[in-house]
Design a protein around this motif. Structure first.
Motif, PDB file in Angstrom:
ATOM      1  N   UNK A 123      32.212  32.090  64.363  1.00  0.00           N
ATOM      2  CA  UNK A 123      31.268  31.006  64.618  1.00  0.00           C
ATOM      3  C   UNK A 123      32.109  29.789  64.989  1.00  0.00           C
ATOM      4  N   UNK A 124      32.010  29.353  66.228  1.00  0.00           N
ATOM      5  CA  UNK A 124      32.827  28.247  66.730  1.00  0.00           C
ATOM      6  C   UNK A 124      31.922  27.044  66.962  1.00  0.00           C
ATOM      7  N   UNK A 125      32.218  25.951  66.264  1.00  0.00           N
ATOM      8  CA  UNK A 125      31.372  24.756  66.311  1.00  0.00           C
ATOM      9  C   UNK A 125      32.098  23.644  67.050  1.00  0.00           C
ATOM     10  N   UNK A 126      31.431  23.084  68.054  1.00  0.00           N
ATOM     11  CA  UNK A 126      32.018  22.009  68.845  1.00  0.00           C
ATOM     12  C   UNK A 126      32.021  20.702  68.051  1.00  0.00           C
ATOM     13  N   UNK A 127      32.931  19.782  68.378  1.00  0.00           N
ATOM     14  CA  UNK A 127      32.970  18.483  67.701  1.00  0.00           C
ATOM     15  C   UNK A 127      31.626  17.765  67.804  1.00  0.00           C
ATOM     16  N   UNK A 128      31.159  17.215  66.678  1.00  0.00           N
ATOM     17  CA  UNK A 128      29.904  16.482  66.666  1.00  0.00           C
ATOM     18  C   UNK A 128      28.720  17.284  66.169  1.00  0.00           C
ATOM     19  N   UNK A 129      28.864  18.611  66.070  1.00  0.00           N
ATOM     20  CA  UNK A 129      27.766  19.440  65.566  1.00  0.00           C
ATOM     21  C   UNK A 129      28.120  19.895  64.161  1.00  0.00           C
ATOM     22  N   UNK A 130      27.157  19.861  63.259  1.00  0.00           N
ATOM     23  CA  UNK A 130      27.442  20.106  61.851  1.00  0.00           C
ATOM     24  C   UNK A 130      27.601  21.593  61.560  1.00  0.00           C
ATOM     25  N   UNK A 131      28.708  21.941  60.885  1.00  0.00           N
ATOM     26  CA  UNK A 131      29.003  23.336  60.573  1.00  0.00           C
ATOM     27  C   UNK A 131      27.943  23.971  59.685  1.00  0.00           C
ATOM     28  N   UNK A 132      27.430  23.214  58.719  1.00  0.00           N
ATOM     29  CA  UNK A 132      26.429  23.767  57.802  1.00  0.00           C
ATOM     30  C   UNK A 132      25.154  24.150  58.534  1.00  0.00           C
ATOM     31  N   UNK A 133      24.753  23.322  59.483  1.00  0.00           N
ATOM     32  CA  UNK A 133      23.546  23.624  60.246  1.00  0.00           C
ATOM     33  C   UNK A 133      23.771  24.824  61.159  1.00  0.00           C
ATOM     34  N   UNK A 134      24.965  24.910  61.752  1.00  0.00           N
ATOM     35  CA  UNK A 134      25.294  26.065  62.596  1.00  0.00           C
ATOM     36  C   UNK A 134      25.235  27.356  61.785  1.00  0.00           C
ATOM     37  N   UNK A 135      25.731  27.305  60.551  1.00  0.00           N
ATOM     38  CA  UNK A 135      25.699  28.501  59.705  1.00  0.00           C
ATOM     39  C   UNK A 135      24.274  28.851  59.306  1.00  0.00           C
ATOM     40  N   UNK A 136      23.428  27.854  59.088  1.00  0.00           N
ATOM     41  CA  UNK A 136      22.021  28.124  58.797  1.00  0.00           C
ATOM     42  C   UNK A 136      21.359  28.849  59.960  1.00  0.00           C
ATOM     43  N   UNK A 137      21.704  28.467  61.179  1.00  0.00           N
ATOM     44  CA  UNK A 137      21.144  29.142  62.350  1.00  0.00           C
ATOM     45  C   UNK A 137      21.608  30.595  62.410  1.00  0.00           C
ATOM     46  N   UNK A 138      22.854  30.861  62.018  1.00  0.00           N
ATOM     47  CA  UNK A 138      23.339  32.246  61.968  1.00  0.00           C
ATOM     48  C   UNK A 138      22.485  33.070  61.010  1.00  0.00           C
ATOM     49  N   UNK A 139      22.166  32.510  59.850  1.00  0.00           N
ATOM     50  CA  UNK A 139      21.330  33.231  58.887  1.00  0.00           C
ATOM     51  C   UNK A 139      19.946  33.518  59.451  1.00  0.00           C
ATOM     52  N   UNK A 140      19.403  32.557  60.174  1.00  0.00           N
ATOM     53  CA  UNK A 140      18.088  32.727  60.798  1.00  0.00           C
ATOM     54  C   UNK A 140      18.123  33.843  61.833  1.00  0.00           C
ATOM     55  N   UNK A 141      19.144  33.833  62.665  1.00  0.00           N
ATOM     56  CA  UNK A 141      19.267  34.859  63.696  1.00  0.00           C
ATOM     57  C   UNK A 141      19.432  36.248  63.081  1.00  0.00           C
ATOM     58  N   UNK A 142      20.157  36.306  61.970  1.00  0.00           N
ATOM     59  CA  UNK A 142      20.323  37.596  61.299  1.00  0.00           C
ATOM     60  C   UNK A 142      18.979  38.121  60.805  1.00  0.00           C
ATOM     61  N   UNK A 143      18.144  37.228  60.266  1.00  0.00           N
ATOM     62  CA  UNK A 143      16.820  37.651  59.812  1.00  0.00           C
ATOM     63  C   UNK A 143      15.917  38.040  60.980  1.00  0.00           C
ATOM     64  N   UNK A 144      16.095  37.388  62.110  1.00  0.00           N
ATOM     65  CA  UNK A 144      15.244  37.665  63.260  1.00  0.00           C
ATOM     66  C   UNK A 144      15.621  38.971  63.965  1.00  0.00           C
ATOM     67  N   UNK A 145      16.915  39.254  64.077  1.00  0.00           N
ATOM     68  CA  UNK A 145      17.358  40.306  64.988  1.00  0.00           C
ATOM     69  C   UNK A 145      18.202  41.411  64.346  1.00  0.00           C
ATOM     70  N   UNK A 146      18.376  41.392  63.035  1.00  0.00           N
ATOM     71  CA  UNK A 146      19.161  42.466  62.407  1.00  0.00           C
ATOM     72  C   UNK A 146      18.239  43.488  61.742  1.00  0.00           C
TER      73      UNK A 146
END
Length: 215
Positions: free
Chosen positions: A192-215
């Motif tokens: 999970x690669x996060x660009x400067x200015x975007x919050x890592x915690x929120x990016x990880x929350x989106x990963x969890x959401x995607x896992x629930x949607x598509x796994x």
């Protein structure tokens, strides 16, 4: 495009502020992106979940689910402190969406007083065949009037991009390269690669959401 109220606007930009530093130590560094290694396993025996390692080898985030497919998931930092609570909801028809709350929110909490920070909706379009198709939309609070981020690609193949309103890529989900000896990580371990200015915690929350949607 409709305008947010001041309170919602401040909440949203709290997670997209270039001046803010993340708990991983380098989330606010404008010189380089933050790289996290995500493992779709819990470190707790008999639990399902996620283990997320920062570039320095420290435990950055974790998820420990005591049931296989819970209706509610809590993202924690490396010390076990709750960051976000994610709940799955279903509207009339077949439309699935997920609510993201700050901290830990139990199912008996007063829903009138505790409002979600984000709402994420799965794209149910039948055109999800191209790599660049939208797989999910991220909105502020409960409103679906303004889309803040879109996620494109294929989480199943660990190839996704999170884009903001100006179509700028703020985070990437990528496969972890195979070891020189030829051993493959498969889909259980990815970057999970996060660009400067975007919050890592929120990016990880989106990963969890995607896992629930598509796994």
């Amino acid at each position: 495009m409709l305008l947010f109220s001041k309170s919602k606007s401040r909440t949203v930009h709290h997670y997209h502020d270039e001046r803010e530093k993340d708990s991983t130590g380098d989330g606010g560094d404008e010189a380089a992106s933050t790289s996290l290694t995500v493992w779709t396993k819990s470190l707790v025996f008999s639990c399902t979940g996620f283990t997320v390692i920062a570039s320095d080898g420290a435990l950055a985030y974790r998820v420990d689910n005591y049931t296989g497919r819970p209706g509610q998931t809590v993202l924690m930092d490396g010390s076990g402190n709750p960051i976000f609570t994610i709940r799955r909801r279903k509207k009339l028809g077949l439309l699935d969406y997920w609510l993201v709350y700050e901290g830990e929110v139990c199912k008996y909490s007063n829903k009138e007083k505790i409002k979600p920070v984000f709402c994420v909706r799965k794209n149910i379009s039948l055109r999800q065949t191209k790599v660049d198709d939208v797989v999910a939309y991220v909105y502020c609070g409960m409103s679906e009037k303004r889309c803040m981020y879109v996620i494109k690609g294929s989480f199943t193949h660990r190839s996704c991009k999170i884009l903001d309103e100006s179509a700028r890529v703020v985070a990437d989900i990528k496969k972890k390269e195979a070891m020189p000896e030829g051993a493959s990580f498969g889909l259980e371990v990815f970057h999970l690669i996060i660009k400067p200015g975007f919050h890592c915690r929120f990016a990880m929350a989106i990963v969890l959401l995607l896992d629930q949607m598509y796994s």
